[in-house]
Design a protein around this motif. Structure first.
Motif, PDB file in Angstrom:
ATOM      1  N   UNK A   1       0.834  -1.204   0.000  1.00 41.91           N
ATOM      2  CA  UNK A   1       0.000   0.000   0.000  1.00 41.91           C
ATOM      3  C   UNK A   1       0.872   1.259   0.000  1.00 41.91           C
ATOM      4  N   UNK A   2       1.977   1.219   0.739  1.00 39.48           N
ATOM      5  CA  UNK A   2       2.883   2.367   0.776  1.00 39.48           C
ATOM      6  C   UNK A   2       3.517   2.598  -0.594  1.00 39.48           C
ATOM      7  N   UNK A   3       3.926   1.517  -1.243  1.00 37.05           N
ATOM      8  CA  UNK A   3       4.519   1.638  -2.579  1.00 37.05           C
ATOM      9  C   UNK A   3       3.523   2.246  -3.565  1.00 37.05           C
ATOM     10  N   UNK A   4       2.291   1.821  -3.473  1.00 39.23           N
ATOM     11  CA  UNK A   4       1.276   2.348  -4.385  1.00 39.23           C
ATOM     12  C   UNK A   4       1.052   3.841  -4.144  1.00 39.23           C
ATOM     13  N   UNK A   5       1.016   4.252  -2.893  1.00 38.27           N
ATOM     14  CA  UNK A   5       0.847   5.669  -2.569  1.00 38.27           C
ATOM     15  C   UNK A   5       2.000   6.486  -3.137  1.00 38.27           C
TER      16      UNK A   5
END
Length: 304
Positions: free
Chosen positions: A227-231
């Protein structure tokens, strides 16, 4: 020039002493390693290809090929991952002299980043002008599906955020500048040509473009990490490629990259599904014919 012998390491000074940081190797030792290969092949490639997981079949397509197992090349690491045969293959691809790495090296195998990227510098000295990098990656973008081919337009190099970079250590200007620019690392013209080729070949609907994030591995990412990578703007995630591209741009090579989206990343908590390497290889095998057609046609266009 240092004579490279089988079993010799490449993190030594010209007087034979080991560098304190262990992160670099001499230009002269790379010249000797390159000469070792050139003395044993008649081919003089202008294009280099790094084959990702399950994509090694491209190297088998080279005509009049001459291959060298990594463990037979002085100073080369060996590949330990399923789907990576571990050979350097010289030959002719669609009329163009080409060299393929049939398998690459990863940090999670225990190698330093500079050593994982070392073959790129060998390609440079061999005479390669354009590098094609391929990988298998997990899809973060919700519009991506397993089997899609993502043309890489940029990358996020997470090992670099922690200070681990293939250019770390003393810089030799014969390779490139101390502070190379990495924006526009992935050649815009080649990206456009690849899209045209895919449309002409009839699988344009499976072509996407996006940002690749490199993480260290070998474990797949947690839901929170994904999720952090996507953000942060990543469309796909894998465990390779960025360091090779950095080394290539440092020494003046033109770069084209693509990721085969082999699985959709698990972005929800408390679900049974999980990523696995068998799924990566299965998807690679399913789409390898399209990948091979795309790269084969691209190589011919590069020569033009």
């Amino acid at each position: 020039m240092i004579e490279i012998k089988r079993g010799m390491t490449l993190d030594a000074e010209s007087d034979g002493s080991v560098r304190e940081d262990g992160s670099m190797y001499s230009y002269e030792s790379m010249q000797s390693l390159t000469q070792y290969l050139l003395d044993r092949t008649k081919h003089r490639p202008s294009v280099g290809v790094i084959c990702g997981s399950g994509m090694g079949g491209l190297a088998d397509m080279l005509e009049d090929n001459e291959s060298f197992a990594y463990n037979e090349i002085p100073g080369f690491p060996t590949s330990t991952v399923a789907g990576h045969k571990g050979r350097l293959v010289f030959g002719i691809l669609n009329g163009v002299p080409t060299v393929c790495m049939q398998g690459r090296f990863h940090v999670y195998e225990g190698y330093s980043l500079w050593k994982c990227a070392m073959p790129v510098r060998v390609m440079k000295l061999i005479g390669v002008k354009t590098l094609i990098v391929t990988n298998a990656a997990g899809g973060l973008n919700s519009d991506f599906r397993a089997g899609d081919i993502m043309i890489i337009k940029d990358h996020i190099n997470f090992p670099g955020f922690a200070g681990d970079n293939p250019l770390r250590g003393r810089n030799d200007e014969r390779w490139g500048p101390r502070f190379p620019a990495i924006n526009n690392a992935y050649d815009l013209k080649l990206r456009k040509i690849a899209r045209e080729i895919a449309e002409d070949l009839g699988f344009g609907e499976h072509i996407t473009e996006g940002v690749y994030a490199m993480v260290g591995g070998p474990c797949y990412e947690t839901v929170s990490e994904l999720r952090a990578l996507k953000i942060l703007g990543a469309d796909a995630v894998g465990m390779s490629t960025a360091h090779e591209v950095i080394a290539a741009k440092h020494c003046g090579l033109r770069v084209f990259g693509l990721s085969l989206i082999t699985n959709e990343c698990v972005m929800e908590y408390d679900v049974e599904r999980s990523a696995n390497h068998a799924e990566v290889l299965e998807t690679s095998n399913r789409r390898k014919a399209d990948l091979e057609k795309l790269i084969t046609n691209l190589v011919a266009r590069i020569q033009e």
